[in-house]
Design an enzyme around this catalytic site. Structure first.
Site, short mmCIF file in Angstrom:
data_model
loop_
_atom_site.label_atom_id
_atom_site.label_comp_id
_atom_site.label_asym_id
_atom_site.label_seq_id
_atom_site.Cartn_x
_atom_site.Cartn_y
_atom_site.Cartn_z
N ARG A 134 55.41 80.24 65.17
CA ARG A 134 56.00 81.51 64.71
C ARG A 134 54.97 82.43 64.07
O ARG A 134 55.07 83.64 64.16
CB ARG A 134 57.15 81.22 63.75
CG ARG A 134 58.39 80.72 64.49
CD ARG A 134 59.54 80.39 63.59
NE ARG A 134 60.76 80.25 64.36
CZ ARG A 134 61.91 79.78 63.90
NH1 ARG A 134 61.98 79.39 62.64
NH2 ARG A 134 62.97 79.69 64.67
N GLY A 161 65.06 76.81 69.40
CA GLY A 161 65.64 75.61 68.78
C GLY A 161 65.07 74.31 69.29
O GLY A 161 63.87 74.17 69.53
#
Length: 411
Positions: free
Chosen positions: A38, A368
């Site tokens: 991220r 996810g």
């Protein structure tokens, strides 16, 4: 959802204070980041603003922060990681108030091209805008620090939080730009095109534990895709709805009628709905979850013995699913095929990942657990796009509008 929103390319940030909402909700172990995905995903937008001569102010949440601020959920490790990646010091404001005097001073002292990182937005406890007045006050304080706002936090874009969407109201009131970053633009392009304008055949693969988590996704994708593949724990509710015996497998009895409706809908629309024909079963869920010595047996999915639990798709199903994936031109995958954290029960997820890696289709991994599985198994670089947002990806696939996207200025 087409992106008709202002992006970082649509305004000149030179000399301006730009607040960028990133998704730095990274996994930490003993104060070290264990997966930098991220952080890396945010770099293009940050670097563009630095190169343009903006004063770049970054903010993000990290963790759930249920018991108040704590050093274990501080963004300090992110500041260090960013400094290394950008090759310049990122000034971290550790103040738990997030937008207090320390932040105001740090921003006032910035020169063009400088980067400041604010503390975890959830340390304020008002991020979720409850009560509304408190959330709005926090959003206004964030807006007071900047001239323009850029949302590049796709992983949080499905939440109407102070730093995600409410802040735009106050930035806009003072004439500032509200745009999306490169990451948001990329996510919407891939996911939006896949769902709304796919190159066909379009195959959707859904896994994970619970049918309840994917109700609206199944319903929406059945109208969009050509083939819907179901795996993971949620498959056993469908099998039971067909009249199969699933032993001790995970089943949501309250969703049996829903599964029947979806199977009838697929038939009516002429869509293929593929369910597992065989399963890897064991005496129970592995404890510990990664127990490499788990004893398993292969059984027909509709004939699982009463004392066994289905935990992964079997070899015959793997071959069927892999073949369906290989014939596709667009594939969206969300959710593992079994308990992929266990080496004995990862074969189904590996088989799907290998099939997607070998195809020339546009392959989109919907964040996810499936994103983690693909990356951990070493197939990440073989996919067209791996989404950074689990919940946001799901809501996108449901056909919902995301508050973080809606809040940006239209072009």
């Amino acid at each position: 959802m087409a992106l008709n929103k202002k992006t970082v390319e649509d305004f000149n940030a030179a000399g301006r204070r730009v607040l960028v909402r990133c998704d730095f909700n990274v996994p930490l172990k003993e104060g070290k980041i264990t997966d930098e995905t991220r952080v890396k995903a945010a770099l293009p937008t940050i670097q563009k603003l630095i190169d343009e001569g903006a004063k770049v102010i970054l903010c993000s949440h990290l963790g759930k922060v249920k018991n108040g601020p704590n050093e274990g959920e501080s963004l300090a490790p992110v500041a260090k990681c960013l400094s290394d990646k950008l090759g310049k010091e990122v000034n971290f404001v550790s103040d738990y108030n997030v937008t207090g005097d320390a932040a105001t001073k740090a921003v006032a002292d910035m020169k063009d091209g400088d980067v400041v990182l604010l503390q975890n937005t959830r340390f304020r406890g008002k991020e979720e805008t409850k009560p509304t007045e408190a959330g709005e006050a926090f959003a206004k304080e964030l807006a007071d620090l900047c001239d323009d706002y850029v949302c590049d936090a796709f992983g949080s874009a499905h939440r109407a939080h102070a730093s995600v969407s409410v802040v735009t109201k106050f930035v806009r009131e003072k004439g500032g730009n509200c745009a999306v970053g490169y990451l948001m633009e990329k996510e919407i392009k891939f996911l939006g095109n896949a769902v709304e304008n796919p190159v066909r055949p379009f195959v959707a693969i859904l896994g994970g534990a619970k049918v309840a988590d994917k109700l609206a996704v199944i319903d929406n994708l059945l109208t969009k895709c050509d083939t819907l593949i179901i795996g993971g724990g949620m498959a056993y509710t469908f099998i039971k709805a067909q009249g199969g015996s699933v032993g001790n497998s995970l089943v949501d009895d309250s969703k049996l009628d829903y599964c029947k409706e979806m199977m009838a809908k697929a038939e009516k629309l002429g869509k293929k709905l593929l369910l597992p024909v065989d399963t890897v079963a064991a005496d129970g869920f592995p404890n510990p979850i990664d127990d490499p010595n788990l004893q398993t047996t292969i059984v027909k999915t509709a004939e699982i013995p009463a004392d066994k639990e289905g935990l992964d798709i079997g070899p015959e199903t793997r071959a069927i699913y892999a073949e369906a994936a290989k014939t596709a031109k667009t594939v969206v995958w969300n959710g593992p095929m079994g308990v992929s954290e266990n080496p004995v029960l990862a074969a189904g997820t590996v088989a799907v990942a290998e099939a997607l890696a070998a195809t020339d289709a546009t392959t989109i991994i919907g964040g996810g657990d499936s994103a983690a599985a693909v990356n951990n198994l070493g197939f990440g670089d073989k996919m067209s796009h791996i989404s950074t947002g689990g919940g946001a990806s799901l809501e996108f696939l449901e056909g919902k509008e995301l508050p973080g996207v809606v809040a940006a200025d239209d072009k």
